[in-house]
Design an enzyme around this catalytic site. Sequence first.
Site, PDB file in Angstrom:
ATOM      1  N   GLU A 169     -29.239  -8.843  -0.159  1.00  0.00           N
ATOM      2  CA  GLU A 169     -28.113  -7.744   0.555  1.00  0.00           C
ATOM      3  C   GLU A 169     -28.884  -6.791   1.679  1.00  0.00           C
ATOM      4  OE1 GLU A 169     -24.056  -7.508   0.722  1.00  0.00           O
ATOM      5  OE2 GLU A 169     -24.909  -5.790   1.954  1.00  0.00           O
ATOM      6  N   CYS A 209     -15.856  -4.745  -0.743  1.00  0.00           N
ATOM      7  CA  CYS A 209     -14.234  -4.547  -1.048  1.00  0.00           C
ATOM      8  C   CYS A 209     -14.955  -2.847  -2.579  1.00  0.00           C
ATOM      9  CB  CYS A 209     -14.142  -5.878  -1.948  1.00  0.00           C
ATOM     10  SG  CYS A 209     -13.122  -5.675  -3.200  1.00  0.00           S
ATOM     11  N   CYS A 234     -11.673  -2.578  -0.534  1.00  0.00           N
ATOM     12  CA  CYS A 234     -10.549  -1.975  -1.744  1.00  0.00           C
ATOM     13  C   CYS A 234     -10.896  -0.829  -2.454  1.00  0.00           C
ATOM     14  CB  CYS A 234     -10.110  -3.131  -2.047  1.00  0.00           C
ATOM     15  SG  CYS A 234     -10.661  -4.806  -0.836  1.00  0.00           S
ATOM     16  N   LYS A 281     -10.478   2.807  -1.220  1.00  0.00           N
ATOM     17  CA  LYS A 281      -9.482   2.757  -0.586  1.00  0.00           C
ATOM     18  C   LYS A 281      -8.216   3.152  -1.604  1.00  0.00           C
ATOM     19  CE  LYS A 281      -6.752  -0.471  -0.633  1.00  0.00           C
ATOM     20  NZ  LYS A 281      -6.503  -1.264   0.014  1.00  0.00           N
ATOM     21  N   GLY A 334      -1.735  -0.789  14.194  1.00  0.00           N
ATOM     22  CA  GLY A 334      -0.172  -1.402  12.935  1.00  0.00           C
ATOM     23  C   GLY A 334      -0.910  -2.237  11.834  1.00  0.00           C
ATOM     24  N   TYR A 377      -3.229  -3.249   7.962  1.00  0.00           N
ATOM     25  CA  TYR A 377      -3.489  -3.073   6.740  1.00  0.00           C
ATOM     26  C   TYR A 377      -3.590  -1.267   6.744  1.00  0.00           C
ATOM     27  CZ  TYR A 377      -3.043  -7.828   4.073  1.00  0.00           C
ATOM     28  OH  TYR A 377      -2.907  -9.033   3.594  1.00  0.00           O
ATOM     29  N   ILE A 378      -5.301  -1.751   7.823  1.00  0.00           N
ATOM     30  CA  ILE A 378      -5.820  -0.746   7.353  1.00  0.00           C
ATOM     31  C   ILE A 378      -5.144   0.553   7.942  1.00  0.00           C
ATOM     32  CG2 ILE A 378      -8.165   0.910   8.099  1.00  0.00           C
ATOM     33  CD1 ILE A 378      -9.132  -2.076   7.141  1.00  0.00           C
ATOM     34  N   GLU A 436      -2.605   1.545   5.510  1.00  0.00           N
ATOM     35  CA  GLU A 436      -2.723   2.474   4.725  1.00  0.00           C
ATOM     36  C   GLU A 436      -3.467   3.453   4.340  1.00  0.00           C
ATOM     37  OE1 GLU A 436      -3.627  -1.725   1.455  1.00  0.00           O
ATOM     38  OE2 GLU A 436      -5.253  -0.779   2.046  1.00  0.00           O
ATOM     39  N   ARG A 440       0.410  -0.296  19.714  1.00  0.00           N
ATOM     40  CA  ARG A 440       0.808  -1.348  20.599  1.00  0.00           C
ATOM     41  C   ARG A 440       1.300  -1.820  20.570  1.00  0.00           C
ATOM     42  NH1 ARG A 440      -4.431  -4.622  21.798  1.00  0.00           N
ATOM     43  NH2 ARG A 440      -4.450  -6.589  19.549  1.00  0.00           N
ATOM     44  N   ARG A 468       2.283  -6.109  12.056  1.00  0.00           N
ATOM     45  CA  ARG A 468       2.672  -8.016  12.412  1.00  0.00           C
ATOM     46  C   ARG A 468       2.352  -8.585  12.104  1.00  0.00           C
ATOM     47  NH1 ARG A 468      -0.272 -11.134  15.273  1.00  0.00           N
ATOM     48  NH2 ARG A 468      -2.063  -9.740  15.337  1.00  0.00           N
ATOM     49  N   GLY A 508      -8.764  -3.583  13.717  1.00  0.00           N
ATOM     50  CA  GLY A 508      -9.385  -5.106  13.458  1.00  0.00           C
ATOM     51  C   GLY A 508     -10.652  -5.413  12.530  1.00  0.00           C
ATOM     52  N   ALA A 522      -1.153  -7.447  -1.158  1.00  0.00           N
ATOM     53  CA  ALA A 522       0.093  -6.108  -1.326  1.00  0.00           C
ATOM     54  C   ALA A 522      -1.041  -5.704   0.217  1.00  0.00           C
ATOM     55  CB  ALA A 522      -0.039  -5.267  -2.234  1.00  0.00           C
ATOM     56  N   HIS A 557      15.670  -3.667 -17.993  1.00  0.00           N
ATOM     57  CA  HIS A 557      16.136  -3.151 -17.365  1.00  0.00           C
ATOM     58  C   HIS A 557      15.893  -1.659 -18.527  1.00  0.00           C
ATOM     59  CE1 HIS A 557      19.761  -0.683 -16.192  1.00  0.00           C
ATOM     60  NE2 HIS A 557      20.358   0.121 -17.430  1.00  0.00           N
ATOM     61  N   GLU A 593      13.758  -5.384 -12.143  1.00  0.00           N
ATOM     62  CA  GLU A 593      15.316  -6.291 -12.156  1.00  0.00           C
ATOM     63  C   GLU A 593      16.054  -6.541 -10.934  1.00  0.00           C
ATOM     64  OE1 GLU A 593      18.545  -4.377 -14.399  1.00  0.00           O
ATOM     65  OE2 GLU A 593      17.239  -2.452 -14.134  1.00  0.00           O
TER      66      GLU A 593
END
Length: 484
Positions: free
Chosen positions: A34, A42, A47, A50, A175, A177-178, A181, A198, A204, A294, A373, A467, A472
């Site tokens: 690495e 992540c 993730c 964030k 527009g 996820y990133i 968020e 745009r 989208r 992106g 999500a 409830h 529910e």
Amino acid sequence: MAFDYDLFVIGGGSGGVRAARVAAAGGARVAIAESSRMGGTCVIRGCVPKKLMVFASGYREMFDDARSYGWDLEDGAFDWPRFSQHLNSELDRLEGVYRNLLKGSDVEIYDTRARLADAHTVELADGAKKTAKHILVATGGRPVRPDMANAHLGIVSDDIFHLPELPKRLLIIGGGYIACEFAGIMNGLGVEVTQFYRGAQILRGFDDEARGLVAEMMREKGVNLHLGTNIVEMARASDDHTASWTGTQSDAAMGAPAGERVGEDADGGGSGPVWVKATNGTEAVYDAVLFATGRDPNTEDMGLKEIGVEIGRRGEIVVDDYSQTAVPSIYAIGDVTNRVQLTPVAIREGMAFVETVFNGNPTPVDHHLIPSAVFTQPELGTVGLTEEEAREREPVEIYCTSFRPMQSAFAGRPDRVLMKLVVSKENRTVLGCHIVAPGAGEMIQLAGIAVKMGATKEDFDRTVAVHPTMSEELVTMKTPMRVA
Ligand code: NDP
């Protein structure tokens, strides 16, 4: 031929680390390289930090609401350096956990960049060569800026976590996820956020009504969202140019020196106000511009093409259902394959790789019905087909409800939530579930089990409601809103 290792993994993100550990636990001799910090996108710049920022940004509304619930609170300010320091020590801790897990599994760690020299050889940055029977490429992706003059003046998501201070005015481009968020996060932290997308609607690919509500709620909470709008020019703003404005061409000429309007600016990104001209003709100055446009797979200068690994149009490694590349000893998982750019998917791909290659049990990766999500405010949780996708395939019934949730309604906030089920008219299967609500990420994980099991609308109906909760409504919607 005797190899140094049974498996050499390039890339210490979620997918690579999991594959290395599981293979080593099964008795394989494993190494991992690495070049940055162990944990990958992540854990280090995605993730995890964030989500902690999402939590941090949520407190402002909570403090406001607390007063309606009888708490006596004084106004306080958000302290970015304090939060940032705590965030970074948490990331250090997590990186340590990842390292210890690898060490505990007897995986040899190389803290350096690695590239492929041939089908069984990895070359490290210092020129050392290591051979392996199998090589797994899990190098992930990186954020990309659009191809325009002065794009380097903008920042990308990796930079957000290292800002010395929060910008007063932030422009977000994109527009997805990133973009969405961070629009919510920064708005919640008190930053004046403008967002250009745009297209006609953000997010989208998600269900139209769900993304429509997310966009409305983002605006209601203060994000200045412009649809059908993009950036056309950017330049370093001059010092006397501190106020944002929407002006005429001559205003712009006064504010943005002609020499700075085109061509490359020598300054680095994020180090001063930036003048921006948009496709809608407006011009303004922002303290920072975030490109959330992106991510590209990390395949550059990896020696992949040279040894026969097929690379796709977006720079991704082309693999089969078993994550095997065109070179039989080389496999690839995670974002570098540009299949589904999600951490749990990379982990699944890593596990399936080990099962296939080391356990003699060929296991294709199941990419069907992945719940996910978007951590906007409110969150968007989704699994399965959108209404738009489903009705192209077969006749469907749409069950949908929107309401003001108890908690925020009591506090006088106008928040709304949405629960939506897309149901096959023919066999009653729930084809898609879409939730826009606080905690939608938690809800969709559970709804995802039912959808993955092939639950019908009647299975949902047979389940007794919990409830009083928001979710529910998923089991109490009796009449379809429409048949499509
Ligand atoms: P996305 O692909 O989701 O979004 C990119 C956005 O940038 C789109 O709105 C796209 O517009 C726009 N765009 C692309 N090029 C340009 C351009 N030249 N000018 C203006 N706009 C442009 O990428 P992200 O970077 O947001 O996220 C990458 C991936 O990471 C996601 O797909 C997701 O899989 C993953 N992710 C997941 C998260 C989660 O699970 N919660 C959180 C964050 C990331 P258009 O729609 O028109 O193409």
